[in-house]
Design an enzyme around this catalytic site. Structure first.
Site, PDB file in Angstrom:
ATOM      1  N   GLU A  37      -4.247  34.574 -43.665  1.00 12.33           N
ATOM      2  CA  GLU A  37      -4.133  33.878 -42.390  1.00 12.33           C
ATOM      3  C   GLU A  37      -5.421  33.136 -42.036  1.00 12.33           C
ATOM      4  O   GLU A  37      -5.390  32.047 -41.463  1.00 12.33           O
ATOM      5  CB  GLU A  37      -3.795  34.878 -41.275  1.00 12.33           C
ATOM      6  CG  GLU A  37      -2.482  35.622 -41.485  1.00 12.33           C
ATOM      7  CD  GLU A  37      -2.666  36.962 -42.167  1.00 12.33           C
ATOM      8  OE1 GLU A  37      -1.974  37.911 -41.792  1.00 12.33           O
ATOM      9  OE2 GLU A  37      -3.518  37.059 -43.090  1.00 12.33           O
ATOM     10  N   LEU A  47      -9.001  50.321 -73.571  1.00  7.15           N
ATOM     11  CA  LEU A  47      -8.225  50.447 -72.329  1.00  7.15           C
ATOM     12  C   LEU A  47      -8.745  49.504 -71.245  1.00  7.15           C
ATOM     13  O   LEU A  47      -8.946  49.894 -70.094  1.00  7.15           O
ATOM     14  CB  LEU A  47      -8.212  51.892 -71.824  1.00  7.15           C
ATOM     15  CG  LEU A  47      -7.587  52.927 -72.767  1.00  7.15           C
ATOM     16  CD1 LEU A  47      -7.632  54.312 -72.140  1.00  7.15           C
ATOM     17  CD2 LEU A  47      -6.147  52.566 -73.118  1.00  7.15           C
TER      18      LEU A  47
END
Length: 361
Positions: A51, A203
């Site tokens: 916003e 990972l």
């Protein structure tokens, strides 16, 4: 046109995927006299909300305009001031909200603030799409537990390796690359120590423009992880290890010296619900479980998953001793077996990606 502008706001929100951490994905569009005068998205945790970007772009044109927001504007002070207050002060006359924010700090207060200020608020435009956009955040806010995705790659007969443990590679490069996007959109990647020993994976997310790597979570009952494993030594991403009272105290100290976080459960075996509870307390909202088969079996047995993403290659490995997608105790009765509903079936190169979620129907 209301759905058109909200769809645009939803598309803008996706720009923040993998970068907003514990914050939801939000997009906003300011419209005046049928013209778009402002657009914005929440792009990174701690930075301006959607916003704010949209209203600043609109400038003086915000006076008397409409704003379309994918999630209820916040009403509290956090890393940034409340967006509901900004909307009120900007002179916007109407707010279109896709859905309410279940965060207890918001939960309708943002909408109430704007209505009390005389702003017209309409809710529910493309609510289903907004729900899907933030399913991990919403699940966490509603349950207090992380959203869990189980991921695996297997042959057509459900094998994740040969009987000798050879698994490189079952699926194609295209499928493996596709799986990287989910590492980006989850806050953590979880594997068992067996996967670390077998593959020594990093990972990490190897996609470009990744601003923050997911936390690497390792389940290791007796703390048998090799001290020279990549997840211990590379320092690319945080590594958290869950172990039990059976773990060696001296090894704990050595691993901690590498910067590894050790969580010791006071049980003989690692219980998945306990792990998820601790991860939630540490602020982890989403977990991407990559295996191995015993770990997948534990999550399935406990019913601790919200989604599965399985990649199947057109190969037949066979072999009684070749590991399957899911191992462990399994279920003794069909009435206890979880029913899933396919949400997507996509061909990626020569492979098939199946996505499914638990259903009661």
């Amino acid at each position: 046109m209301e759905e058109y502008y909200m769809k645009l706001a939803l598309d803008l929100a996706k720009q923040g995927e993998g970068q907003t951490e514990s914050n939801p994905l939000v997009g906003a569009v300011v419209v005046k006299d049928g013209q778009i005068v402002g657009m914005g998205a929440h792009l990174k945790y701690g930075e301006a909300h959607a916003e704010v970007h949209a209203i600043h772009m609109a400038g003086a044109h915000a006076e008397g305009a409409d704003i379309y927001v994918t999630l209820e504007p916040c009403s509290h002070y956090g890393k940034t001031p409340p967006c509901a207050e900004l909307i009120i002060n900007s002179g916007i006359k109407r707010v279109f909200v896709a859905m309410r924010d279940p965060n207890p700090l918001v939960a309708g207060r943002g909408i109430s603030m704007m209505k009390e200020a005389g702003i017209e608020v309409r809710e529910g435009i493309l609510a289903d799409q907004a729900e899907r956009l933030n399913e991990k955040f919403l699940h966490f806010m509603r349950t207090g537990l992380p959203y869990v995705t189980l991921k695996a790659a297997a042959s057509l007969d459900g094998k994740i390796a040969t009987s000798t443990g050879d698994s490189k590679w079952i699926t194609s490069e295209a499928a493996r690359q596709d799986a990287q996007q989910y590492r980006k959109t989850h806050q953590s990647i979880l594997v068992g120590v067996g996967t670390v020993k077998a593959d020594n994976p990093s990972l990490t997310c190897r996609l470009p423009n990744v601003t923050k790597q997911p936390v690497r979570v390792i389940l290791d009952t007796v703390l048998s992880i090799p001290e020279d494993a990549k997840v211990i030594c590379d320092q690319i991403a945080p590594t958290w290890i869950f172990t039990t009272a059976r773990a060696d105290e001296e090894k704990k100290k050595r691993l901690s010296a590498f910067g590894v976080n050790i969580f010791t459960l006071e049980t003989e075996r690692i219980q998945i619900p306990d792990v998820l509870k601790i991860l939630a307390e540490e602020g982890i909202m989403s977990v991407y479980v990559e295996g191995g088969s015993a770990v997948h079996g534990s999550f399935v047995k406990e019913g601790c998953f919200q989604e599965i993403i399985f990649y199947f290659a057109p190969k037949l490995i066979g072999g009684t001793h070749a590991p399957s997608l899911i191992s462990g105790e399994g279920f003794q009765s069909m009435k206890d077996v979880p029913l899933l509903q396919f949400t997507d079936i996509t061909q990626i190169g020569r492979d098939i990606k199946l996505t499914a979620k638990p259903t009661k129907e």
